[in-house]
Design a protein around this motif. Structure first.
Motif, PDB file in Angstrom:
ATOM      1  N   SER A 107      42.680  34.717   9.958  1.00  0.00           N
ATOM      2  CA  SER A 107      42.727  35.458  11.210  1.00  0.00           C
ATOM      3  C   SER A 107      41.402  35.279  11.742  1.00  0.00           C
ATOM      4  CB  SER A 107      42.876  36.965  10.569  1.00  0.00           C
ATOM      5  OG  SER A 107      44.079  37.257   9.880  1.00  0.00           O
ATOM      6  N   ALA A 108      41.587  35.518  13.028  1.00  0.00           N
ATOM      7  CA  ALA A 108      40.440  35.454  14.160  1.00  0.00           C
ATOM      8  C   ALA A 108      40.427  36.523  14.860  1.00  0.00           C
ATOM      9  CB  ALA A 108      40.433  34.231  14.871  1.00  0.00           C
ATOM     10  N   TYR A 109      39.058  37.026  15.149  1.00  0.00           N
ATOM     11  CA  TYR A 109      38.944  38.342  15.870  1.00  0.00           C
ATOM     12  C   TYR A 109      38.130  38.145  17.083  1.00  0.00           C
ATOM     13  CZ  TYR A 109      41.004  40.400  11.425  1.00  0.00           C
ATOM     14  OH  TYR A 109      41.614  40.635  10.448  1.00  0.00           O
ATOM     15  N   ASP A 110      38.229  39.107  18.075  1.00  0.00           N
ATOM     16  CA  ASP A 110      37.370  38.974  19.163  1.00  0.00           C
ATOM     17  C   ASP A 110      35.988  39.711  19.092  1.00  0.00           C
ATOM     18  OD1 ASP A 110      37.902  41.551  19.560  1.00  0.00           O
ATOM     19  OD2 ASP A 110      39.074  41.267  21.433  1.00  0.00           O
ATOM     20  N   ALA A 111      35.100  39.760  19.988  1.00  0.00           N
ATOM     21  CA  ALA A 111      33.824  40.357  19.857  1.00  0.00           C
ATOM     22  C   ALA A 111      34.001  41.908  19.399  1.00  0.00           C
ATOM     23  CB  ALA A 111      32.872  40.171  21.072  1.00  0.00           C
ATOM     24  N   GLY A 113      50.839  34.221  14.804  1.00  0.00           N
ATOM     25  CA  GLY A 113      50.790  35.123  15.719  1.00  0.00           C
ATOM     26  C   GLY A 113      49.840  35.035  16.639  1.00  0.00           C
ATOM     27  N   ILE A 114      49.725  35.219  17.959  1.00  0.00           N
ATOM     28  CA  ILE A 114      48.802  35.309  18.920  1.00  0.00           C
ATOM     29  C   ILE A 114      48.701  36.441  19.718  1.00  0.00           C
ATOM     30  CG2 ILE A 114      47.618  34.046  21.044  1.00  0.00           C
ATOM     31  CD1 ILE A 114      48.970  31.425  20.017  1.00  0.00           C
ATOM     32  N   ALA A 115      47.711  37.047  19.802  1.00  0.00           N
ATOM     33  CA  ALA A 115      47.653  38.591  20.417  1.00  0.00           C
ATOM     34  C   ALA A 115      46.676  38.731  21.786  1.00  0.00           C
ATOM     35  CB  ALA A 115      47.058  39.606  19.415  1.00  0.00           C
ATOM     36  N   ASP A 116      46.976  39.637  22.582  1.00  0.00           N
ATOM     37  CA  ASP A 116      46.399  39.635  23.829  1.00  0.00           C
ATOM     38  C   ASP A 116      44.855  40.454  23.561  1.00  0.00           C
ATOM     39  OD1 ASP A 116      46.956  42.237  23.582  1.00  0.00           O
ATOM     40  OD2 ASP A 116      48.266  42.380  25.128  1.00  0.00           O
ATOM     41  N   SER A 117      44.090  40.716  24.671  1.00  0.00           N
ATOM     42  CA  SER A 117      42.978  41.404  24.336  1.00  0.00           C
ATOM     43  C   SER A 117      43.120  42.799  23.882  1.00  0.00           C
ATOM     44  CB  SER A 117      42.284  41.571  25.827  1.00  0.00           C
ATOM     45  OG  SER A 117      42.941  42.342  26.641  1.00  0.00           O
ATOM     46  N   THR A 118      44.194  43.449  23.759  1.00  0.00           N
ATOM     47  CA  THR A 118      44.228  44.728  23.090  1.00  0.00           C
ATOM     48  C   THR A 118      44.667  44.539  21.662  1.00  0.00           C
ATOM     49  OG1 THR A 118      46.809  45.001  23.642  1.00  0.00           O
ATOM     50  CG2 THR A 118      44.772  45.689  25.356  1.00  0.00           C
ATOM     51  N   GLY A 119      45.025  43.481  21.355  1.00  0.00           N
ATOM     52  CA  GLY A 119      45.318  43.064  19.755  1.00  0.00           C
ATOM     53  C   GLY A 119      46.935  43.224  19.552  1.00  0.00           C
ATOM     54  N   GLN A 120      47.671  43.397  20.858  1.00  0.00           N
ATOM     55  CA  GLN A 120      48.974  43.561  20.607  1.00  0.00           C
ATOM     56  C   GLN A 120      49.521  41.950  20.627  1.00  0.00           C
ATOM     57  OE1 GLN A 120      51.024  45.842  20.350  1.00  0.00           O
ATOM     58  NE2 GLN A 120      49.688  47.609  20.994  1.00  0.00           N
ATOM     59  N   ALA A 121      50.603  41.440  19.828  1.00  0.00           N
ATOM     60  CA  ALA A 121      51.026  40.416  19.403  1.00  0.00           C
ATOM     61  C   ALA A 121      51.975  39.759  20.875  1.00  0.00           C
ATOM     62  CB  ALA A 121      52.213  40.299  18.390  1.00  0.00           C
ATOM     63  N   MET A 122      51.706  38.654  21.119  1.00  0.00           N
ATOM     64  CA  MET A 122      52.186  38.309  22.587  1.00  0.00           C
ATOM     65  C   MET A 122      52.808  36.965  22.069  1.00  0.00           C
ATOM     66  SD  MET A 122      51.309  40.020  25.253  1.00  0.00           S
ATOM     67  CE  MET A 122      51.696  41.581  24.492  1.00  0.00           C
ATOM     68  N   ILE A 143      42.325  41.851  16.541  1.00  0.00           N
ATOM     69  CA  ILE A 143      42.711  40.622  16.207  1.00  0.00           C
ATOM     70  C   ILE A 143      43.329  39.623  17.279  1.00  0.00           C
ATOM     71  CG2 ILE A 143      44.914  41.501  15.569  1.00  0.00           C
ATOM     72  CD1 ILE A 143      45.026  39.648  13.087  1.00  0.00           C
ATOM     73  N   GLY A 144      42.974  38.223  17.177  1.00  0.00           N
ATOM     74  CA  GLY A 144      43.416  37.626  18.294  1.00  0.00           C
ATOM     75  C   GLY A 144      44.307  36.230  17.877  1.00  0.00           C
ATOM     76  N   PHE A 145      44.343  36.264  16.564  1.00  0.00           N
ATOM     77  CA  PHE A 145      44.938  35.045  15.922  1.00  0.00           C
ATOM     78  C   PHE A 145      45.264  35.219  14.568  1.00  0.00           C
ATOM     79  CE2 PHE A 145      45.426  31.144  13.526  1.00  0.00           C
ATOM     80  CZ  PHE A 145      46.285  30.568  14.110  1.00  0.00           C
ATOM     81  N   CYS A 146      46.637  34.951  14.097  1.00  0.00           N
ATOM     82  CA  CYS A 146      46.901  35.155  12.605  1.00  0.00           C
ATOM     83  C   CYS A 146      47.791  34.147  12.198  1.00  0.00           C
ATOM     84  CB  CYS A 146      47.394  36.619  12.276  1.00  0.00           C
ATOM     85  SG  CYS A 146      47.815  36.974  10.590  1.00  0.00           S
ATOM     86  N   ALA A 147      47.642  33.518  10.976  1.00  0.00           N
ATOM     87  CA  ALA A 147      48.423  32.663  10.597  1.00  0.00           C
ATOM     88  C   ALA A 147      48.557  32.970   8.818  1.00  0.00           C
ATOM     89  CB  ALA A 147      47.977  31.195  10.625  1.00  0.00           C
ATOM     90  N   SER A 148      49.793  32.873   8.597  1.00  0.00           N
ATOM     91  CA  SER A 148      49.966  32.996   7.070  1.00  0.00           C
ATOM     92  C   SER A 148      50.922  32.131   6.379  1.00  0.00           C
ATOM     93  CB  SER A 148      50.092  34.556   6.845  1.00  0.00           C
ATOM     94  OG  SER A 148      51.464  34.895   7.449  1.00  0.00           O
ATOM     95  N   ALA A 149      51.069  32.031   5.328  1.00  0.00           N
ATOM     96  CA  ALA A 149      52.049  31.257   4.462  1.00  0.00           C
ATOM     97  C   ALA A 149      52.871  32.315   3.684  1.00  0.00           C
ATOM     98  CB  ALA A 149      51.510  30.236   3.411  1.00  0.00           C
TER      99      ALA A 149
END
Length: 336
Positions: free
Chosen positions: A121-125, A143-152, A129-135
């Motif tokens: 997972s990667a987070y903004d300042a 998953g890729i999210a917008d500036s509010t953390g909502q999945a886009m 959360i802005g990016f999440c990958a899992s197995a």
């Protein structure tokens, strides 16, 4: 022996004793130097047991710690010069965790292990959360999210293949594409999340469908091994136009708002054909090509042929006009 001599002897014995002690210490030191010079390695302990290990800098400030955590596992923390924790690695009942943080100690990057596999997972300042990958058991998921953390945007692997989805700001799925057991499937939705376009592919066929916001079919097309089929509907979902091609022959038709046929045309073994229908779906006109020429029929509302015209086998013309009871007159080249 007088007292003066005895005092000199005692002083001399004390001096000899001190000299002997100094000589012994010098000898031990020389032996130690010789021993260290003869050895190429420094002896270190093989095992150090402790509950916490602190590493300090030149100013005696803690910059790194190794300790046991509350979950019963190990933990490693690294601090920046200001004392904020910017790196952590630890273990718990799920496995290992790795956290890289900004100078305000908010996580910027997190990697962990779960029951089904790894998570990244990667987070903004702001810590969103802005990016999440899992197995997972079936494959990867992202998953890729917008500036509010909502999945886009979401991508995953299913039992049939890959899947991709896109969402709007209201978290409605507006785009979807995935692999199926028969081929692929594509879906497009309006802003309310209602699917309006669907496309499918199969081993020997494909289909395309467009629906209204109410879910009524407005357009559909599909192909098969025999040919293609097309339908156009009205806002109520009733088919008003249809066309098909089957085994090399084409057909098209129009329908009323209630679904009654009004017009039909197509191709057959001997040529083309055309039919017209009344409001009650009764056929009133029919024309088609035959092996000897053309054939035409006009039918009454009762279903009786009242006018016929065609080319006979000899190539001559025939016209017949009839009453409802079947009585009438005919005209041929041999008629008088």
């Amino acid at each position: 022996m007088d007292a003066a001599v005895e005092k000199r002897l005692e002083a001399l014995e004390r001096r000899v004793y001190r000299q002997r002690r100094a000589l012994i210490l010098v000898t031990v030191a020389l032996c130690a130097v010789v021993t260290l010079s003869a050895s190429d390695t420094v002896q270190v302990p093989e095992v150090v047991r402790t509950r916490q290990l602190l590493v300090v800098n030149a100013d005696d400030e803690v910059v790194s710690t190794i300790s046991a955590n509350e979950a019963g596992g190990g933990r490693l923390d690294v601090l920046n010069p200001s004392g904020q924790r910017v790196f952590s690695a630890y273990s718990d009942e799920h496995g290992g965790w790795l956290v890289v943080a900004a100078n305000d100690e908010k996580p910027a990057f997190v990697a962990s292990s779960m029951e089904e596999g790894g998570v990244l997972s990667a987070y903004d300042a702001a810590g969103r959360i802005g990016f999440c990958a899992s197995a997972t058991r079936t494959g990867g998921r992202m998953g890729i999210a917008d500036s509010t953390g909502q999945a886009m945007v979401a991508a995953s692997v299913t039992e049939d293949g890959g899947a991709l989805a896109a969402y709007n700001n209201a978290q409605q799925a507006i785009f979807g594409a995935r692999a199926t057991a028969d081929g692929g499937r594509l879906e497009l939705a309006d802003r309310s999340g209602q699917t309006v376009i669907t496309a499918n592919s199969a081993a020997d066929a494909g289909s395309l469908s467009i629906t209204s916001q109410a879910g009524h079919s407005m357009f559909s097309a599909r192909s098969t091994q025999e040919g293609g089929w097309l339908e156009v509907g009205n806002p109520a979902g009733q088919t008003i136009f249809a066309a098909s091609a089957v085994e090399g022959e084409g057909w098209l038709g129009t329908y009323s708002r209630t679904g009654q046929p009004l017009f039909g045309a197509g191709s057959g073994r001997d040529g083309g054909w055309l039919q017209l229908y009344g409001r009650d779906a009764q056929r009133v006109f029919r024309a088609h090509a035959t092996a000897s020429g053309g054939w035409l029929s006009i039918t009454s509302a009762r279903g009786n042929d009242v006018v016929q015209a065609y080319t006979d086998h000899d190539g001559s013309g025939y016209i017949g006009v009839f009453a409802p009871d079947g009585q009438g007159r005919t005209l041929t080249p041999r008629s008088r």
